[in-house]
Design a protein around this motif. Structure first.
Motif, mmCIF file in Angstrom:
data_model
loop_
_atom_site.group_PDB
_atom_site.id
_atom_site.type_symbol
_atom_site.label_atom_id
_atom_site.label_comp_id
_atom_site.label_asym_id
_atom_site.label_seq_id
_atom_site.Cartn_x
_atom_site.Cartn_y
_atom_site.Cartn_z
ATOM 1 N N PHE A 1 2.786 -9.250 -4.217
ATOM 2 C CA PHE A 1 4.172 -8.858 -4.029
ATOM 3 C C PHE A 1 4.394 -8.567 -2.541
ATOM 4 O O PHE A 1 3.501 -8.038 -1.880
ATOM 5 N N PRO A 2 5.569 -8.894 -1.996
ATOM 6 C CA PRO A 2 5.795 -8.646 -0.563
ATOM 7 C C PRO A 2 5.932 -7.162 -0.248
ATOM 8 O O PRO A 2 5.827 -6.308 -1.125
ATOM 9 N N ASP A 3 6.182 -6.875 1.025
ATOM 10 C CA ASP A 3 6.299 -5.487 1.476
ATOM 11 C C ASP A 3 7.437 -4.769 0.774
ATOM 12 O O ASP A 3 8.463 -5.364 0.438
ATOM 13 N N ASP A 4 7.261 -3.452 0.607
ATOM 14 C CA ASP A 4 8.283 -2.642 -0.053
ATOM 15 C C ASP A 4 9.451 -2.297 0.864
ATOM 16 O O ASP A 4 10.253 -1.422 0.553
ATOM 17 N N THR A 5 9.545 -2.975 2.012
ATOM 18 C CA THR A 5 10.770 -2.874 2.802
ATOM 19 C C THR A 5 11.908 -3.554 2.056
ATOM 20 O O THR A 5 13.085 -3.338 2.351
ATOM 21 N N LEU A 6 11.547 -4.393 1.056
ATOM 22 C CA LEU A 6 12.530 -5.036 0.186
ATOM 23 C C LEU A 6 12.568 -4.311 -1.158
ATOM 24 O O LEU A 6 11.542 -3.821 -1.625
ATOM 25 N N GLU A 7 13.736 -4.229 -1.778
ATOM 26 C CA GLU A 7 13.823 -3.678 -3.123
ATOM 27 C C GLU A 7 13.575 -4.755 -4.167
ATOM 28 O O GLU A 7 13.123 -4.478 -5.263
ATOM 29 N N LYS A 8 13.903 -5.999 -3.809
ATOM 30 C CA LYS A 8 13.635 -7.137 -4.678
ATOM 31 C C LYS A 8 13.100 -8.276 -3.832
ATOM 32 O O LYS A 8 13.473 -8.426 -2.671
ATOM 33 N N ARG B 1 0.815 -1.217 0.000
ATOM 34 C CA ARG B 1 0.000 0.000 0.000
ATOM 35 C C ARG B 1 0.849 1.267 0.000
ATOM 36 O O ARG B 1 0.419 2.320 -0.473
ATOM 37 N N ARG B 2 2.075 1.160 0.510
ATOM 38 C CA ARG B 2 2.847 2.360 0.805
ATOM 39 C C ARG B 2 3.654 2.895 -0.373
ATOM 40 O O ARG B 2 3.783 4.104 -0.544
ATOM 41 N N SER B 3 4.234 1.993 -1.169
ATOM 42 C CA SER B 3 5.053 2.456 -2.286
ATOM 43 C C SER B 3 5.079 1.402 -3.379
ATOM 44 O O SER B 3 4.497 0.332 -3.240
ATOM 45 N N THR B 4 5.762 1.709 -4.489
ATOM 46 C CA THR B 4 5.715 0.841 -5.668
ATOM 47 C C THR B 4 7.094 0.344 -6.103
ATOM 48 O O THR B 4 7.238 -0.189 -7.189
ATOM 49 N N THR B 5 8.087 0.491 -5.241
ATOM 50 C CA THR B 5 9.454 0.108 -5.625
ATOM 51 C C THR B 5 9.523 -1.348 -6.059
ATOM 52 O O THR B 5 10.041 -1.677 -7.134
ATOM 53 N N LEU B 6 9.003 -2.237 -5.234
ATOM 54 C CA LEU B 6 9.104 -3.659 -5.527
ATOM 55 C C LEU B 6 8.245 -4.032 -6.728
ATOM 56 O O LEU B 6 8.636 -4.863 -7.549
#
Length: 222
Positions: free
Chosen positions: A157-164, A124-129
């Motif tokens: 997709f998992p949390d955007d605490t990960l970049e990949k 919900r927070r960002s779209t990096t991943l």
């Protein structure tokens, strides 16, 4: 390949626009999405007349639910897509949440019509991943020939605490019971719950894959 794209976040969603650009690499994309946000509408539909807006030959907004959008494309536009995609949603749809989700509701309607379909959901927070992983995930799905008219593919997709992501796992829905702490203040009800998965989780579950940083791919049947 003709692809119908919809969502429950609405026609103006930046994630819808990004998903469309990626899907264009695989075929011709028609976008039919709600005029306004329709989150948690599940398979809700409208029986009254609906207004729609033609934005261009490949893009329409509908004053209705995600299911209404699929019905409009199928029965109104007479579109016969090879694939229906819903998303990418702002928020995850794992386990029991798939039964409330308007994102998933749209593709279940597509399954009802006999179209292969994919639901996409992310942080919900960002779209990096999402931006790092969407195309790779779609390539995996197509290379494995996973799309079918007998089930819907549900991707998280998992949390955007990960970049990949750590990888991709084919999983099963897990009906995880979240801690639920609602409260009433005056005449207002706050249906608050935790979204943290804890304890022993099944090895083949979407919840465990999510917890461990993997992209989960589950099959949902009507």
């Amino acid at each position: 390949m003709i692809i119908l794209l919809t969502n429950d976040d609405g026609i103006d969603s930046s994630r819808l626009a990004y998903t469309r650009e990626i899907l264009k690499k695989y075929g011709t994309v028609y976008t039919v999405a709600p005029t306004h946000e329709q989150s948690a509408k599940s398979m809700s539909l409208t029986f009254r007349e609906m207004t729609f807006h033609k934005i261009d030959d490949f893009t329409y907004s509908v004053d209705g639910t995600p299911v209404d959008c699929v019905k409009f494309a199928h029965a109104g536009l007479k579109l016969k897509p090879d694939l229906v995609v819903s998303g990418t949603n702002k928020g995850h749809n794992i386990g029991i949440d798939t039964r409330y989700s308007g994102t998933v509701g749209a593709v279940l309607q597509a399954q009802y019509y006999g179209y292969p379909s994919i639901a996409l959901s992310g942080d919900r927070r960002s779209t990096t991943l999402l931006e790092n992983e969407l195309e790779n995930t779609l390539n995996y799905i197509f290379e494995k020939q996973l799309p079918s008219n007998e089930y819907t593919i549900n991707v998280n997709f998992p949390d955007d605490t990960l970049e990949k992501a750590k990888g991709i796992k084919e999983t099963k829905l897990h009906n995880y019971v979240f801690p639920y702490t609602p409260k009433i203040e005056g005449n207002k009800f706050y249906p608050k719950r935790s979204f943290v998965y804890e304890g022993d989780l099944p090895q083949d579950s979407d919840t465990l894959a999510f917890n461990e940083g993997y992209i989960s791919i589950s099959k949902i049947s009507l």
